[in-house]
Design an enzyme around this catalytic site. Structure first.
Site, short mmCIF file in Angstrom:
data_model
loop_
_atom_site.label_atom_id
_atom_site.label_comp_id
_atom_site.label_asym_id
_atom_site.label_seq_id
_atom_site.Cartn_x
_atom_site.Cartn_y
_atom_site.Cartn_z
CG ASP A 1 -1.33 72.98 -6.60
OD1 ASP A 1 -2.25 72.28 -6.14
OD2 ASP A 1 -0.26 73.19 -5.99
CB ALA A 2 -0.29 78.46 -6.44
#
Length: 137
Positions: A28-29
């Site tokens: 996600d990051a």
């Protein structure tokens, strides 16, 4: 020069032993970083505009669609990573996503995180490039 390997001190085996939810958390990051960088290169430089434009790339329904589109080019190992992440227990489902899309989006992020953590940057770049070109901003 940034030495990413300095911050990823795990062997490929150790990465494989991590929870798929950790892969998704990292993915996600990493994906968000790629999306924001991509938007800046498109001339979108105000933080509020970047945020609004990035939603098109990171919302669950679109990530689920990205995963469906790249599935035919995934290796058996990558498909296994997708399956493991998709089937992992998630704590909650956001109110703006259905369960199926959320699990598929989590699987997409899991693949991104796994590729990043195993330092398969060429493959990561190939997959991210495909998805970034799916949406016109």
């Amino acid at each position: 020069m940034l030495n990413v390997d300095k911050y990823i001190g795990l062997s490929r085996r150790e990465v494989g032993l991590l929870s798929p939810i950790i892969w998704a958390y990292i993915g996600d990051a990493v994906y968000e970083m790629f999306v924001r960088s991509h938007l800046i290169t498109k001339g979108i430089v105000k933080p509020n505009q970047i945020h609004r434009a990035s939603i098109m790339y990171v919302k669950a329904s679109n990530q689920a669609q990205f995963l469906r589109e790249i599935e035919p080019i995934l290796t058996e190992e990558e498909l296994d990573i997708v399956r493991r992440t998709r089937n992992a227990k998630v704590g909650h489902v956001p109110k703006n996503a259905n369960l199926f899309d959320y699990k598929m989006a989590t699987a997409f992020e899991g693949l991104i995180g796994y590729l990043y953590l195993t330092r398969r940057y060429d493959r990561l770049d190939e997959i991210v490039d495909i998805t970034l070109n799916k949406i016109n901003v």
